[in-house]
Design an enzyme around this catalytic site. Structure first.
Site, PDB file in Angstrom:
ATOM      1  N   GLN A   1      12.290  -1.477   0.315  1.00 42.18           N
ATOM      2  CA  GLN A   1      11.321  -2.193   1.156  1.00 42.18           C
ATOM      3  C   GLN A   1      11.905  -3.472   1.747  1.00 42.18           C
ATOM      4  OE1 GLN A   1       8.543  -0.992   2.163  1.00 42.18           O
ATOM      5  NE2 GLN A   1       8.632   0.810   0.864  1.00 42.18           N
TER       6      GLN A   1
ATOM      7  N   ASP B   1      -1.866   2.896   2.641  1.00 45.79           N
ATOM      8  CA  ASP B   1      -1.198   2.955   3.927  1.00 45.79           C
ATOM      9  C   ASP B   1      -1.485   4.350   4.484  1.00 45.79           C
ATOM     10  OD1 ASP B   1       0.396   2.257   6.009  1.00 45.79           O
ATOM     11  OD2 ASP B   1       2.289   2.536   4.952  1.00 45.79           O
TER      12      ASP B   1
ATOM     13  N   LYS C   1      20.298   9.617  -7.422  1.00 42.96           N
ATOM     14  CA  LYS C   1      19.012   9.164  -6.914  1.00 42.96           C
ATOM     15  C   LYS C   1      17.995  10.298  -7.029  1.00 42.96           C
ATOM     16  CE  LYS C   1      17.494   6.606  -3.119  1.00 42.96           C
ATOM     17  NZ  LYS C   1      17.608   6.032  -1.782  1.00 42.96           N
TER      18      LYS C   1
ATOM     19  N   PRO D   1       0.812  -1.213   0.000  1.00 41.13           N
ATOM     20  CA  PRO D   1       0.000   0.000   0.000  1.00 41.13           C
ATOM     21  C   PRO D   1       0.851   1.271   0.000  1.00 41.13           C
ATOM     22  CG  PRO D   1       0.129  -0.912   2.211  1.00 41.13           C
ATOM     23  CD  PRO D   1       0.894  -1.848   1.329  1.00 41.13           C
TER      24      PRO D   1
ATOM     25  N   TRP E   1       8.712  -3.104   4.133  1.00 43.44           N
ATOM     26  CA  TRP E   1       7.521  -3.936   4.029  1.00 43.44           C
ATOM     27  C   TRP E   1       7.833  -5.416   3.842  1.00 43.44           C
ATOM     28  CZ3 TRP E   1       4.149  -5.648  -0.356  1.00 43.44           C
ATOM     29  CH2 TRP E   1       2.855  -5.967   0.065  1.00 43.44           C
TER      30      TRP E   1
ATOM     31  N   LYS F   1      12.776  14.171  -3.823  1.00 38.03           N
ATOM     32  CA  LYS F   1      11.726  15.179  -3.821  1.00 38.03           C
ATOM     33  C   LYS F   1      12.339  16.548  -3.618  1.00 38.03           C
ATOM     34  CE  LYS F   1       7.833  12.614  -1.980  1.00 38.03           C
ATOM     35  NZ  LYS F   1       7.052  12.389  -0.778  1.00 38.03           N
TER      36      LYS F   1
ATOM     37  N   TRP G   1       4.462   0.338  10.299  1.00 37.36           N
ATOM     38  CA  TRP G   1       4.972  -0.818   9.541  1.00 37.36           C
ATOM     39  C   TRP G   1       4.263  -2.094   9.964  1.00 37.36           C
ATOM     40  CZ3 TRP G   1       7.614  -0.220   5.285  1.00 37.36           C
ATOM     41  CH2 TRP G   1       8.409   0.906   5.123  1.00 37.36           C
TER      42      TRP G   1
END
Ligand SMILES: [Zn+2]
Ligand SMILES: [Zn+2]
Length: 1019
Positions: free
Chosen positions: A548, A81, A585, A42, A552, A588, A513
């Site tokens: 992740q 999420d 990389k 999510p 996750w 934002k 998490w």
């Protein structure tokens, strides 16, 4: 034919999908089939989607579309999420709140209402991006971690853990973010290490009632305020030295290192344990300690690799320190506020952020003569992965899950998983779970799943609640209109089942998490509803970005191991990061990425999807910028479009109807059978590659087929028969092949480029979407290995011809009289194709080049080298006796001695000297007769004219079958023989040779140094 306009085409297809509910229908169609279980990781929708999200959605979609076409039923539930610090941080910013006090003043209920609102702020943008990229997922019925049902399932699982005794409240030194005011879990910390430079200082601790100092070392000067002991290694040697008029004690091994070349005198040698209990004068005394402290303790972790061998101990701020404190019954002095500042007792620096006070503390020690030296120390220091503040290690009260007890189970369950790439399994991920620590579960925050633990105020009884039903029974004020978040749960009055006293909820919420790690069961409200979960666990496939691994991917395995003791997924595809054009990389903050929308509107989602899979293995990093996607579009999609376009144009000219005009395979020619064979090979190849998630290799096989086989060879060699005006059986054989291959191809590429494939498929006369079809399977009876080998050989020869023509400066358009081929492969069947492609009047197949060649092995000393000097003429003579083929082997035997030479050094000349040229590659030789008779020259000239007329037709946008008349400024005698040819090739009604050229379009061309004027008129 229409120009390729990807944005418009994709919009058309999106509308078609929506109008005809194609996604829904694709599910309906497979409803009774075996399931392929997908679990959506999510995303949080409280920010704009960026290219990384687009990549993840693309990869998931490709695999799911593929498996669906392979016949599986794949339910695709979206997920959101919604809890946790990132959401709170955004809302704090928006509301101008800076501390937890600010939030509580503002009101938890109002604050959480804002959080709830903010998590769907960008939902529309997410839905739009998902549609544009073509990701088929059910966004109308997503699982949402903030829903009561979801929270209830999470509570159930926590109670299961509680029942097993794995949920405990501990005092533990935990990485703590002073800005967020909460502890971070082990795997969160693992995400945020940075290399930093901190001061490392050598401090002198005055020995009590004795002359001299203990020399200690630390990289966190601010913890010295809370110092309670010094630790030495019990079994190492320590020495007392005289250095610079002072008496110091430090480890012998460290001393030789630190004071190398310095002048010092050893006074005494002592074993570490002999120093135990020796007292020293504290550096700071802002608090009267509740227990005895400030003396030497022994600890095995004291290292001889750095520092002085004497370690300063502050149990509040280090895990090792805390353990040593516990073992020696030392007090925990914690002179730091939860927000990371010094409290009022620490007068000089009260209110200052502790790390910022380092220089002041150093200065203070220096002025008091207690500083021996300051160095810079580069090391990995953890930062908050959310807010980027440096973390501090704190002894705090927190709730933990005993993951460290489950290490073996985690390892065992990890062994059930296929990792792509495989090395993560035992590497990055495997190493991590082998060392896993207890999960710091609780967060002293507001917006999250509340910890369902209540404590009795009277008898201290604790209960963990596992369902709404249970709360209702215990609570006296449960209202029907409930929301399981704070502050509602905090207001519930629960009665102690033991003593009927009042109970109070533990204030914490849990790590978000844990929420997402519960997705396998919580998305189906298990165990309150059972069926869906039982049918959908474990997942066949999950896919997220590599970051992740400790996020996750881990929390899923951890929760599943805790509750079900099994792996929650069988295959995990871990994607590489997205980088910018320069390999940086994407971030934002730097805004160094092109907005996906821009790509959707220019090159289209298909081009982007194709780029994502064709550029690199899915697990490698990938650069993302507009030019490279444009390049991909031009290379692959445009070729695919042109193939389709070519077929559409000619097949409609001839009214080809695949049902009526179908030519069976055994009545087709070699070229057709070859393409079909290649196609069936391709199908096998793709299946093999995708089964290992090697999407990049599947993409390359497809590119090879589309660009090299289909476009650059099949169409090239077939052009003529499609151009021909009369409808020959061979032409219909070609259409049948073309149609079959293009339809199959559109199915093959459908999972990868879902828009253009559906467009082509439907415009080939099909009435259903390509995505409702079964994935093609290979028809082995159509695979013809020997034919493929022959064609490979023919293409090699055409390559040789191109290089020979380039060397001789003869254009491909100009016909030559002969080509002589020496090859081990029998190419008799392909003579016509070779004749056309070599553009020669005659082809001769020979078993040896010798009739056409002589070898002039000149005794060239400089190239053959001094070794040959003596025998040069003899060697040359021997080489001349060899066959042409043997001469190329580079070895000759003279008087039973082998001599090796580079065949390039042997000058091979043609027998007829000037008009034969040869080239060879891997045992195959092509000889071209490059003598140009006047006839051949004229024919070449005629072809040049044809090309210019075609060019002008294109510029005038004339349909293929539109008739034209042509005027050219050429002496009619010169092209007399070729007039008919030119007329046929260009579909011209008449051709007039005249000095004064006129027409709808008139253009001057330079052809082989001459200026020729051509005029074209419609009709
Ligand atoms: Zn933080
Ligand atoms: Zn009680």
């Amino acid at each position: 034919m229409k120009k390729f306009n990807p944005a418009k085409l994709e919009e058309e297809i999106r509308k078609y999908w929506k109008k005809n509910q194609v996604f829904k229908e694709s599910l309906e169609k497979r409803k009774k089939k075996e399931p392929y279980i997908f679990l959506e990781g999510p995303p949080t929708a409280n920010g704009m989607p960026h290219p990384g999200h687009v990549l993840t959605r693309t990869m998931k979609d490709i695999i799911l579309r593929y498996q669906s076409m392979k016949g599986y039923y794949i339910e695709r539930k979206a997920g959101w999420d919604t809890h946790g610090l990132p959401v709170e941080i955004e809302v704090e910013k928006k509301l101008g709140l800076h501390t937890k006090q600010d939030i509580e003043k503002y009101g938890i209920e109002k604050f959480n209402r804002e959080c709830r609102k903010s998590v769907f702020e960008y939902e529309e943008a997410w839905v739009e991006m998902t549609n544009r990229v073509g990701f088929w997922i059910d966004m109308d019925n997503p699982y949402i971690t903030l829903e009561n049902d979801y929270i209830e399932s999470v509570w159930w699982s926590l109670k299961e853990i509680w029942k097993k005794g794995w949920l405990y409240k501990g005092h533990k030194v935990t990485p703590f973010c002073p800005r967020c005011g909460t502890a971070l879990s082990f795997h969160e910390v693992a995400q945020g290490y940075k290399e930093v430079e901190d001061p490392s200082i050598f401090i002198k601790f005055k020995i009590q009632d004795e002359d001299g100092y203990f020399l200690a070392w630390t990289t966190t000067p601010w913890t010295l305020i809370s110092n309670v002991a010094l630790a030495v290694h019990p079994d190492e040697w320590y020495i007392k030295i005289k250095y610079d008029k002072e008496t110091l004690i430090l480890a012998e091994e460290r001393c030789t290192d630190l004071l190398k070349g310095k002048d010092y005198k050893i006074l005494n040698r002592i074993k570490g344990h002999e120093l135990e209990k020796k007292e020293y004068v504290p550096l700071y005394n802002y608090l009267t300690p509740p227990k005895k402290c400030w003396y030497i303790v022994c600890a095995d972790f004291v290292s001889m690799d750095e520092g002085t061998g004497i370690v300063h101990i502050a149990p509040a701020f280090g895990e090792d320190d805390y353990e040593v404190g516990k073992a020696n019954d030392l007090p925990v002095i914690q002179l730091v506020n939860p927000d990371g500042t010094f409290p009022p007792q620490v007068k000089p620096w009260s209110g200052k952020f502790v790390k910022d006070a380092d220089p002041d503390i150093i200065e203070d020690l220096r002025s008091r003569g207690l500083l021996e030296g300051v160095l810079k120390y580069k090391h990995q220091y953890p930062y908050c992965w959310r807010c980027d503040s440096p973390l501090l290690y704190y002894a705090i009260e927190s709730w933990f899950i005993k993951m460290s007890h489950l290490r073996d189970a985690l390892v065992k369950n990890n062994n059930q998983i296929n990792w792509y790439p495989e090395h993560l399994k035992q590497g990055r991920f495997g190493d991590f779970i082998k060392e896993v620590r207890d999960w710091s579960l609780s967060r002293k925050r507001y917006w999250g799943t509340p910890l369902p633990i209540w404590t009795c105020k009277k008898c201290q009884e604790q209960i963990c609640v596992g369902s709404v039903e249970e709360i209702k029974k215990l609570s006296t004020n449960f209202s029907h209109n409930y929301d399981l978040h704070r502050p509602f749960v905090d207001t519930l009055q629960l009665t102690c089942p033991k003593c009927r006293g009042d109970m109070e909820r533990e204030e914490d919420v849990i790590d978000a998490w844990y929420d997402s790690g519960s997705a396998p069961f919580a998305q189906w409200h298990y165990p309150f509803e059972k069926e869906k979960f039982q049918k959908n666990f474990p997942a066949n496939f999950i896919c997220e970005a590599i970051d992740q691994t400790r996020g996750w991917f881990y929390s899923l395995l951890a929760v599943s191991t805790l509750i079900f003791n099994t792996a929650p997924y069988r295959n995990v595809l871990s994607l590489g990061h997205i980088l910018d054009k320069d390999g940086q990389k994407m971030s934002k903050r730097k805004k160094n990425y092109v907005q996906p929308d821009k790509i959707f509107n220019q090159e289209g989602a298909d081009a982007m999807r194709w780029y994502f899979i064709s550029a690199n293995a899915p697990w490698h990093p990938i650069r993302f910028y507009e030019e490279i996607i444009k390049e991909t579009m031009n290379k692959f999609l445009l070729t695919l479009w042109n193939i389709y376009s070519f077929f559409a144009t000619y097949a409609s000219l001839d009214n080809f109807d695949p049902k009526k005009d179908w030519v069976p395979m055994d009545s087709r020619g070699f070229l057709d059978r070859w393409l079909v064979s290649r196609l069936n090979h391709l199908i096998e190849d793709i299946e093999d590659k995708i089964s290992r998630f090697e999407l990049h290799k599947a993409a390359r096989s497809l590119e090879e087929f589309v660009i090299n086989d289909f476009s650059n060879w099949y169409i090239r060699c077939s052009r003529k028969r499609f151009w021909a005006e009369e409808a020959t059986p061979d032409k219909y054989a070609g259409y049948s092949t073309f149609y079959h291959c293009l339809i199959t191809l559109s199915q093959l590429v459908a999972p990868f480029v879902p828009f253009i494939s559906d467009y082509i498929y439907q415009n080939m006369g099909e009435t259903e979407s390509v995505h409702l079809q079964d994935y093609p399977t290979s028809n082995k009876t159509h695979i013809n290995i020997s034919l493929e080998e022959k064609m490979r050989e023919a293409r090699k020869i055409v390559e040789l011809s191109r290089s020979l023509r380039a060397k001789a400066c003869i254009k491909l358009r100009h016909p030559l009289s002969r080509g002589i081929i020496v090859s081990d492969v029998d190419l008799a069947n392909l003579e016509d194709i070779l004749k056309d492609e070599l553009n020669v009047k005659e082809i001769l197949f020979e078993s040896s080049c010798d009739p056409y060649m002589v070898k002039v092995a000149r005794a060239n000393y400089s190239t053959l080298g001094p070794k040959f000097k003596k025998h040069a003429s003899m060697i040359a003579e021997e080489i001349n006796k060899l066959s042409y083929k043997d001469a190329l082997k580079g070895k000759v035997t003279v008087n039973s001695q082998d001599f090796f030479y580079d065949p390039e050094d042997i000058i091979i000349e043609t027998r007829e000297q000037e008009n034969l040229m040869s080239a060879q590659s891997e045992g195959t030789t092509l000889i071209l007769d490059i003598d140009l008779s006047q006839d051949l020259k004229d024919e070449g000239f005629a072809r040049e004219i044809v090309r210019r007329i075609q060019e002008m037709r294109k510029q005038m946008d004339l349909e293929m079958n539109e008739s034209i008349s042509v005027m050219v400024s050429i002496d009619p005698e010169r092209i007399k023989k070729w007039i008919l040819y030119i007329r046929d090739e260009t579909r011209s009604g008449k051709i007039i040779c005249s000095e004064n050229v006129s027409g709808d379009a008139v253009k001057k061309w330079e052809i082989e140094g001459e200026i020729i004027t051509i005029g074209l008129s419609q009709g």
